[in-house]
Design a protein around this motif. Structure first.
Motif, PDB file in Angstrom:
ATOM      1  N   LEU A 256     -11.597  -1.607  -5.768  1.00 56.59           N
ATOM      2  CA  LEU A 256     -11.319  -2.370  -6.987  1.00 56.59           C
ATOM      3  C   LEU A 256     -12.558  -2.519  -7.853  1.00 56.59           C
ATOM      4  O   LEU A 256     -12.477  -2.508  -9.067  1.00 56.59           O
ATOM      5  CB  LEU A 256     -10.781  -3.759  -6.625  1.00 56.59           C
TER       6      LEU A 256
ATOM      7  N   HIS B 191      -6.722   4.286   1.241  1.00 59.24           N
ATOM      8  CA  HIS B 191      -5.355   3.779   1.272  1.00 59.24           C
ATOM      9  C   HIS B 191      -4.587   4.329   2.479  1.00 59.24           C
ATOM     10  O   HIS B 191      -3.784   3.610   3.072  1.00 59.24           O
ATOM     11  CB  HIS B 191      -4.635   4.116  -0.022  1.00 59.24           C
TER      12      HIS B 191
ATOM     13  N   THR C 262      -2.661  -7.326  -1.764  1.00 63.04           N
ATOM     14  CA  THR C 262      -2.959  -6.402  -0.666  1.00 63.04           C
ATOM     15  C   THR C 262      -4.292  -6.745  -0.024  1.00 63.04           C
ATOM     16  O   THR C 262      -4.407  -6.789   1.205  1.00 63.04           O
ATOM     17  CB  THR C 262      -2.992  -4.950  -1.178  1.00 63.04           C
TER      18      THR C 262
ATOM     19  N   TRP D  64      -2.654  -5.641  -6.196  1.00 65.68           N
ATOM     20  CA  TRP D  64      -3.847  -5.247  -5.459  1.00 65.68           C
ATOM     21  C   TRP D  64      -4.538  -6.421  -4.828  1.00 65.68           C
ATOM     22  O   TRP D  64      -5.015  -6.344  -3.698  1.00 65.68           O
ATOM     23  CB  TRP D  64      -4.817  -4.486  -6.363  1.00 65.68           C
TER      24      TRP D  64
ATOM     25  N   ASN E 176       0.831  -1.204   0.000  1.00 68.85           N
ATOM     26  CA  ASN E 176       0.000   0.000   0.000  1.00 68.85           C
ATOM     27  C   ASN E 176       0.869   1.259   0.000  1.00 68.85           C
ATOM     28  O   ASN E 176       0.525   2.258  -0.624  1.00 68.85           O
ATOM     29  CB  ASN E 176      -0.939  -0.021   1.199  1.00 68.85           C
TER      30      ASN E 176
END
Length: 163
Positions: free
Chosen positions: A93, A44, A119, A116, A26
């Protein structure tokens, strides 16, 4: 109770590792997105703060002292924070990289959807580890708390009458 101590250490190490991975991935995105509005990067930044707090608390509570088990309410709070972070990242997303748990299009190039999805996955794993850690702490506290003893009062059995 040595088994509970070992489980606690393993969970704390996993929490530390998962939070570090999420913070690194991140943080890489936040570094690449500098100059953008903080409002656009709020989810984030929140994830980075949760990862930082998780790293701090996992290091502090890594040592298996009995006082590390009484922090189960904080473990539960951090678990909820990780679940919120997971939800925010999945919402961000919103299908761009396909279904969140579809790992067919993930490669090792380190850019894009694979990063992503990693994460998101490690945020979910961290939430689960913090939740299990809270449950282990609750179990330890429940086992260590003595039951109250009421002297002088005896409960009658249900089959005995007063007469």
């Amino acid at each position: 109770m040595i088994l509970v101590d070992i489980i606690s250490i393993i969970l704390r190490l996993a929490e530390l590792a998962f939070a570090t991975i999420v913070a690194a991935l991140n943080g890489r995105f936040l570094h690449a997105a500098r100059g953008n509005s903080p409002w656009d990067l709020g989810r984030h930044i929140y994830t980075e703060v949760v990862a930082g707090l998780s790293i701090l608390f996992a290091i502090v509570w890594l040592f298996p002292f009995s006082s590390s088990f009484i922090h189960w309410p904080m473990d539960l709070v951090i678990s909820v924070m990780w679940f919120v972070s997971f939800g925010l990242l999945v919402n961000w997303l919103h299908g761009v990289c396909g279904y969140v748990f579809d790992w067919d299009n993930v490669g090792f190039n380190g850019v894009g959807c694979g990063e992503w999805k990693a994460t998101v996955a490690f945020a979910f794993l961290s939430a689960i580890c913090w939740l299990v850690s809270a449950l282990v702490g609750l179990y330890w506290v429940h086992r260590r708390t003595p039951a109250p003893v009421d002297a002088g009062y005896r409960r009658r059995r249900w089959y005995r009458s007063r007469f």
